[in-house]
Structure formats: structure tokens, C-alpha cells
Design an enzyme around this catalytic site. Structure first.
Site, mmCIF file in Angstrom:
data_model
loop_
_atom_site.group_PDB
_atom_site.id
_atom_site.type_symbol
_atom_site.label_atom_id
_atom_site.label_comp_id
_atom_site.label_asym_id
_atom_site.label_seq_id
_atom_site.Cartn_x
_atom_site.Cartn_y
_atom_site.Cartn_z
ATOM 1 C CE LYS A 63 3.023 0.145 4.889
ATOM 2 N NZ LYS A 63 2.463 0.076 3.535
ATOM 3 N NE ARG A 99 4.315 -7.908 11.930
ATOM 4 C CZ ARG A 99 4.201 -6.865 11.111
ATOM 5 N NH1 ARG A 99 3.314 -6.854 10.146
ATOM 6 N NH2 ARG A 99 4.960 -5.822 11.269
ATOM 7 C CD GLU A 156 -2.788 1.198 2.445
ATOM 8 O OE1 GLU A 156 -2.717 0.319 3.320
ATOM 9 O OE2 GLU A 156 -3.555 2.176 2.505
HETATM 10 P P1 ATP Z 1 -0.156 -1.330 6.765
HETATM 11 O O1 ATP Z 1 -0.270 -1.298 8.246
HETATM 12 O O2 ATP Z 1 0.018 0.021 6.183
HETATM 13 O O3 ATP Z 1 -1.113 -2.231 6.055
HETATM 14 P P2 ATP Z 1 1.769 -3.292 5.992
HETATM 15 O O4 ATP Z 1 3.060 -3.441 6.709
HETATM 16 O O5 ATP Z 1 0.784 -4.379 5.983
HETATM 17 O O6 ATP Z 1 1.258 -1.958 6.590
HETATM 18 P P3 ATP Z 1 1.645 -3.280 3.118
HETATM 19 O O7 ATP Z 1 2.113 -2.216 2.195
HETATM 20 O O8 ATP Z 1 0.215 -3.608 3.131
HETATM 21 O O9 ATP Z 1 2.114 -2.822 4.550
HETATM 22 O O10 ATP Z 1 2.524 -4.574 2.912
HETATM 23 C C1 ATP Z 1 2.847 -5.129 1.679
HETATM 24 C C2 ATP Z 1 3.186 -6.575 1.839
HETATM 25 O O11 ATP Z 1 4.278 -6.727 2.737
HETATM 26 C C3 ATP Z 1 2.036 -7.358 2.419
HETATM 27 O O12 ATP Z 1 1.916 -8.568 1.705
HETATM 28 C C4 ATP Z 1 2.431 -7.591 3.835
HETATM 29 O O13 ATP Z 1 1.891 -8.768 4.326
HETATM 30 C C5 ATP Z 1 3.951 -7.647 3.753
HETATM 31 N N1 ATP Z 1 4.551 -7.244 5.013
HETATM 32 C C6 ATP Z 1 4.360 -6.096 5.681
HETATM 33 N N2 ATP Z 1 5.029 -6.083 6.846
HETATM 34 C C7 ATP Z 1 5.679 -7.263 6.931
HETATM 35 C C8 ATP Z 1 6.555 -7.874 7.899
HETATM 36 N N3 ATP Z 1 6.891 -7.248 9.019
HETATM 37 N N4 ATP Z 1 7.030 -9.097 7.625
HETATM 38 C C9 ATP Z 1 6.706 -9.725 6.494
HETATM 39 N N5 ATP Z 1 5.902 -9.228 5.553
HETATM 40 C C10 ATP Z 1 5.388 -8.008 5.750
HETATM 41 MG MG MG Z 2 -1.225 -4.097 4.753
#
Ligand code: ATP
Ligand code: MG
Length: 554
Positions: A267, A257, A29
């Protein structure tokens, strides 16, 4: 690539599913910069595709315009490319599918599987029930298909105010899974969108949009983090309800994660650090963002290696940040040239070296890659202040009054005299060299316990060196406190204004790595100008991870 997701992929292929090939996606996102957790997801999404000779799309999941911005769209692409992954011509925006999402929503209504609800967000929440109690049906749940079609179209046309109505999936208010209790799938929101402008007044919810994005792009395996496990039944329900073939439609697989000790991987919190100026920006070298780590001098190879090493698990755990640092150290150990720099200089006058002369000594650049350069040696040099001790304990093998030490790549020196000011502060040392002790000389192999680094006073270049510590103070296990702003480490950045570096680095480009002998790994910072060299310390030499885990520190 051995992990449980690859296993699932192989099972699917054996069962005759996905005969068109494996297709994954990385769906950020655009509401912030990518961080180390995203690196794990990127390595997994692109890695699975590569391993299976498939494809991986880059898809911006931009269905929530309030927090999103093109700045992030640009940085995300730069960061993925820097890591070394390639989405080819498959860069997509979920917002490009807004028309299709709308059509799918209409289709759900036509199938009697969605309805327009007039309840407020608050009322919907109150009727949703709890983990132990079923929810209650909305009084608007049984509107006719015609009425729903009519109302939904009018939602789109802007006939209602924000929040006045929503579209909900019609599933089961008594489902044990709360996500299946008629989730909201569209809301009215008069928000400008960075990609579609003011075209839309209604926006799809993430849970509705995501499976459709995957299906539209013919994704086979939609890999996401564990918190979406409870959302999978809706993912499947939606695609089944819209008639996507179960043998070719995407399936969601969740993995744990990445959480790292001492490190923020949210984020929202990272954005707060930037917006409240606790750091110098998203690319501050103390940030766990990819741009911060890049500036800090972490390499793509090290980050990818780390992501491979930690593996892919089905339950959450916290990884020691020392392991990431270990991977960085290991990579730089193999690639970075060794040079000499003095961070806290103490002048040494070599009284038996003739004034005004420069001797160029050969110095090896790297223990395995080889290469060499000339290092100028002069009557006046600087050594590290810590490498001299007046009242040294017995085990101090560096320089002390009357003692000897070897200067790396040069001579053995003996401390003859300590020169002090009237307050007793040490101003300089007067030493003599053993003239036959350099490499190849008669006394070159004389046994001397300590070897120290140095630079020529006349030839050394001034540099600013930035030393970093963890941005946040943590408990002894590396856990962050709830109030992370209060936990900001006041010593996370220490700037040394007047370090001295050997002259071979004079024309070096930003991003070049070095090992400063005995001090650690350093990288030339982007702030470097022709007038001023700036270095960041990437990591120190001490490998606490290698020590605890038993992997060899090379
Ligand atoms: P938000 O809280 O803004 O949704 P997010 O960390 O989920 O934050 P995204 O941009 O939706 O951010 O994440 C993109 C991809 O990265 C998604 O598939 C998410 O599952 C993965 N991702 C995000 N944070 C982690 C993490 N700490 N470890 C592994 N994968 C992650
Ligand atoms: Mg997300």
C-alpha cells in the site's frame, strides 16, 4: 473449499471448540485502497465463513490515525461489495473499542502484567536485545500496581507529552521471541483520529488491539498473513492473560501473502505512485488496486476465480501475473460480445459497390451465447493498416496487392490497386468484392486463408482507445527492482485517439465489455461522454499462461 485452514477449522469443530459457529473477519487498515493481495484475503475470510455457514465481519483496523482517512473507509466498502461479498450489519471500527481496550489494559496492570515505562523509544530498542542475546529489564519494570494504574490514567488524561511514557506488557525480557520481550502496548500520541476525533491522546499498538478486536467480536478464526506468525505467541498470551476461554476465544492462523510478478502489492508504494502523480489516481487501470482493476475491466468473477485457483499456502511464493490475466480472459471469453473495431485505420474503396448504398449484414454477437446485430457495409470501409502489406512474405495471409482476403461477416475482397501520395505513403486501397461470397451466397465457401475485421467509413464511430502495458519494467522473472520509481515503464499507457468502432456500440454504458475481433478484450471507460467514447484494453487475446501451464485457451 479444501485448504489447510479449513482443515484446522474442521479439527477445531471435531474437538468440540467453537460450538457457536465459525466467525471470521476481514480487517483492513484504512490507509490506502485495496489491492489484489487483499482480494485474496477477502476471498479467504468471507469464503471460509460462507463455506462453514458462519459469519464474516468487516472491521476497520483504525488504531493508527496518522495515515488513515475516511476516503479509504469508503473505497474499501465499495471494493468489497463489488467483489460480491456481504458483511451484513457487521461493519465495525477498532476505534469503537478504544474504551474497552483501555479497560483491558487496566485489567492487565491489575493482574501485574503491564507497567508504565519512562524509557524513550530509543532506550527501549537498545535494551531489547537481539536474536542471540536476551534483552535487559527496564528500571521501571517493577513499579507497583497502584503506581502503574495512576500513571496510565494520567497518560490518558494528557499529563505527559508524546513519547514521554508508554505502557508495556510484562512478559519475559529473555524470551527467544523478541515480540515477547515486554512489547509496548500503548503510546501517547496527540493525533486527531478520523473516527474518534480528539477524544484520545493515547493509542493502542496493533499487536495489543488486534487480538482484543477479534475477542470482542467473538471471532473464532483470525486469518492473517505469515509475517504475523511470530506475533501469535503474544496474541495467545494476551487473551489467556485476560482470562478468555481457550475453547471459544479466537485463534490466529497464518497463510502466505499473495505476491504477483510485475506487480506492487504494498500500500505504501501504491500510495507513492498516486501521490507523486506517476499514475492518474488509485483507480488508474494500470494499478493492481481493486478500483484500478475494475476500471481496467477485470471482473469480480475473474478475480475470485484467480484467488481460488492459486489456493492457500503456508509458505510464500510468487504467482505469475499471466495467470490472473488468463482468468480475466477466460471470463470475458464466455461473456463479452464480439464486435469490430479498427485501431490503426487504412481506407479501402470497394469499387464495385454502388456509392451511397448501405447493406446491413447480420453478425453473430457471441459464438456460444449467440445473438446477432446488423453491421452496415458500404463502398468505403476501413481495415487495420497492419492487415495490408505491399511486399508480403509468402506466409502473409491477409491483404496484399492482387491478393484476396475475407471481410468478417461480409464478402471476399481482392486488392486491385494501391493509391499512394507523392512521398510513396499508402493513402488507400482500391478493391473489388466477390458479390456472391457473403454468407449463404454461391461462393461463400470459397477457400480463402485470411479473415480480417473492418468498419464502414460512413457509419463507424470514433473512439479513444487506451492500451496498457505493465506499469513497471521488471527482470525476466517478473521481479521488481528496488528503485521502483525508476522502473516505471514509459510505454505503460498508449492512447489511440482516432480508433473506429462499429456503430452498434453507440449507446453503450461505461463498464460494458467487448471483444474487439482479433484485438483483445476492451471495456468502456468511465471517461466516456455522449460526445466521446473511451475504451480501455482489458487484456489481449494471446494467452501466455494457457501456453505455459497447458490449460486450454478457449
Ligand atoms: P499495511 O502495510 O498498511 O499493514 P497490509 O497490506 O497489511 O498493509 P491491511 O489493511 O492491514 O494491509 O490488510 C488487511 C488484510 O489483508 C490483512 O489480513 C492482511 O493480512 C491481508 N493482506 C494484505 N496484503 C495481502 C497480500 N498481499 N496477500 C494476502 N493477504 C494480504
Ligand atoms: Mg497490515
Amino acid at each position: 473449499m479444501v485448504n489447510f485452514i479449513q482443515q484446522e477449522i474442521e479439527n477445531d469443530l471435531k474437538a468440540g471448540k467453537y460450538s457457536e459457529g465459525i466467525h471470521t473477519r476481514f480487517p483492513p487498515e484504512p490507509n490506502g485502497y485495496l489491492h489484489i493481495g487483499h482480494a485474496k484475503a477477502i476471498c479467504l475470510d468471507f469464503g471460509l465463513a460462507n463455506y462453514n455457514h458462519g459469519l464474516c465481519n468487516l472491521r476497520f483496523d483504525d488504531t493508527n490515525p496518522t495515515k488513515e482517512d475516511v476516503e479509504y473507509v469508503d473505497s474499501i466498502q465499495e471494493d468489497i461489495k463489488w467483489l460480491g461479498f456481504d458483511w451484513g450489519d457487521r461493519k465495525f471500527f477498532a476505534s469503537d473499542y478504544f474504551d474497552k481496550f483501555y479497560e483491558f489494559a487496566v485489567e492487565l496492570i491489575k493482574r501485574g502484567l503491564a507497567y508504565v515505562d519512562d524509557l524513550s523509544a530509543e532506550e527501549i530498542k537498545n535494551l531489547r536485545g537481539t536474536l542471540t542475546e536476551p534483552g535487559k529489564e527496564s528500571p521501571f519494570r517493577n513499579r507497583s500496581i497502584e503506581e502503574n494504574l495512576n500513571l496510565f490514567e494520567r497518560m490518558k488524561n494528557g499529563e505527559f507529552s508524546d513519547g514521554e511514557k508508554v505502557l508495556r506488557a510484562k512478559i519475559d525480557m529473555a524470551s527467544p521471541n523478541i515480540n515477547m520481550r515486554d512489547p509496548v502496548i500503548y503510546r501517547i500520541s496527540r493525533t486527531h483520529h478520523h473516527h474518534t476525533g480528539d477524544k484520545w491522546l493515547i493509542y493502542p499498538m496493533y499487536d495489543f488491539a488486534h487480538p482484543l478486536e477479534d475477542a470482542i467480536e467473538n471471532i473464532t478464526h483470525s486469518v492473517c498473513t505469515l509475517e504475523f506468525e511470530d506475533h501469535r505467541p503474544f496474541y495467545d498470551w494476551l487473551l489467556d492473560s485476560l482470562g478468555f476461554d481457550v475453547n471459544s476465544r479466537p485463534r490466529q492462523i497464518e497463510f502466505a501473502r499473495l505476491d504477483l510478478t510485475n506487480t506492487i502489492t504494498s500500500k505504501r508504494k501504491l500510495r507513492q505512485l498516486v501521490e507523486e502523480n506517476h499514475v492518474r489516481g488509485w483507480d488508474d487501470p494500470r494499478m493492481p488496486t481493486l478500483s484500478g482493476m475494475r476500471r481496467r475491466g477485470f471482473t469480480p468473477a475473474a478475480i475470485k476465480n484467480f484467488c481460488n485457483e492459486i489456493g492457500v499456502a503456508k509458505s510464500n511464493s510468487v504467482v505469475d501475473v499471466a495467470m490472473l490475466e488468463h482468468c480475466v480472459r477466460e471470463d470475458l471469453n464466455n461473456t463479452a460480445n464480439r464486435i469490430m473495431a479498427v485501431l490503426n485505420p487504412l481506407k479501402v474503396v470497394l469499387t464495385n459497390v454502388e456509392e451511397g448504398t448501405t447493406e446491413y449484414l447480420t453478425a453473430e454477437n457471441h459464438p456460444t451465447l449467440g445473438g446477432s446485430r446488423y453491421v452496415p457495409f458500404t463502398r468505403e470501409i476501413f481495415i487495420e493498416r497492419d492487415d495490408f502489406m505491399e511486399d508480403a512474405p509468402k506466409k502473409f495471409f491477409r491483404l496484399k496487392p492482387g491478393g484476396e482476403v475475407r471481410l468478417k461477416h461480409a464478402y471476399i475482397i481482392k486488392c486491385e490497386e494501391v493509391i499512394k501520395d507523392s512521398d510513396g505513403n499508402i493513402l488507400e486501397l482500391h478493391c473489388t468484392i466477390d458479390k456472391t461470397s457473403k454468407s449463404g451466397g454461391e461462393t461463400a465457401n470459397r477457400k480463402i486463408k485470411g479473415t480480417i475485421h473492418w468498419v464502414s467509413a460512413e457509419h463507424a464511430i470514433k473512439a479513444e482507445v487506451r492500451l496498457y502495458d505493465y506499469l513497471l519494467t521488471t527482470d525476466e522473472k517478473g521481479n521488481l527492482p528496488e528503485d521502483f520509481i525508476a522502473a516505471i515503464n514509459p510505454k505503460s499507457l498508449i492512447v489511440i485517439e482516432n480508433a473506429l468502432v462499429e456503430p452498434s456500440v453507440k449507446f453503450t454504458a461505461a463498464g460494458t465489455h467487448y471483444q474487439f475481433l482479433r484485438l483483445g478484450y476492451f471495456v468502456v471507460d468511465y471517461d466516456t461522454t455522449p460526445e466521446k467514447l473511451v475504451f480501455n484494453r482489458v487484456v489481449g487475446l494471446k494467452d501466455s499462461w494457457a501456453k505455459v501451464s497447458g490449460v486450454s485457451a478457449k
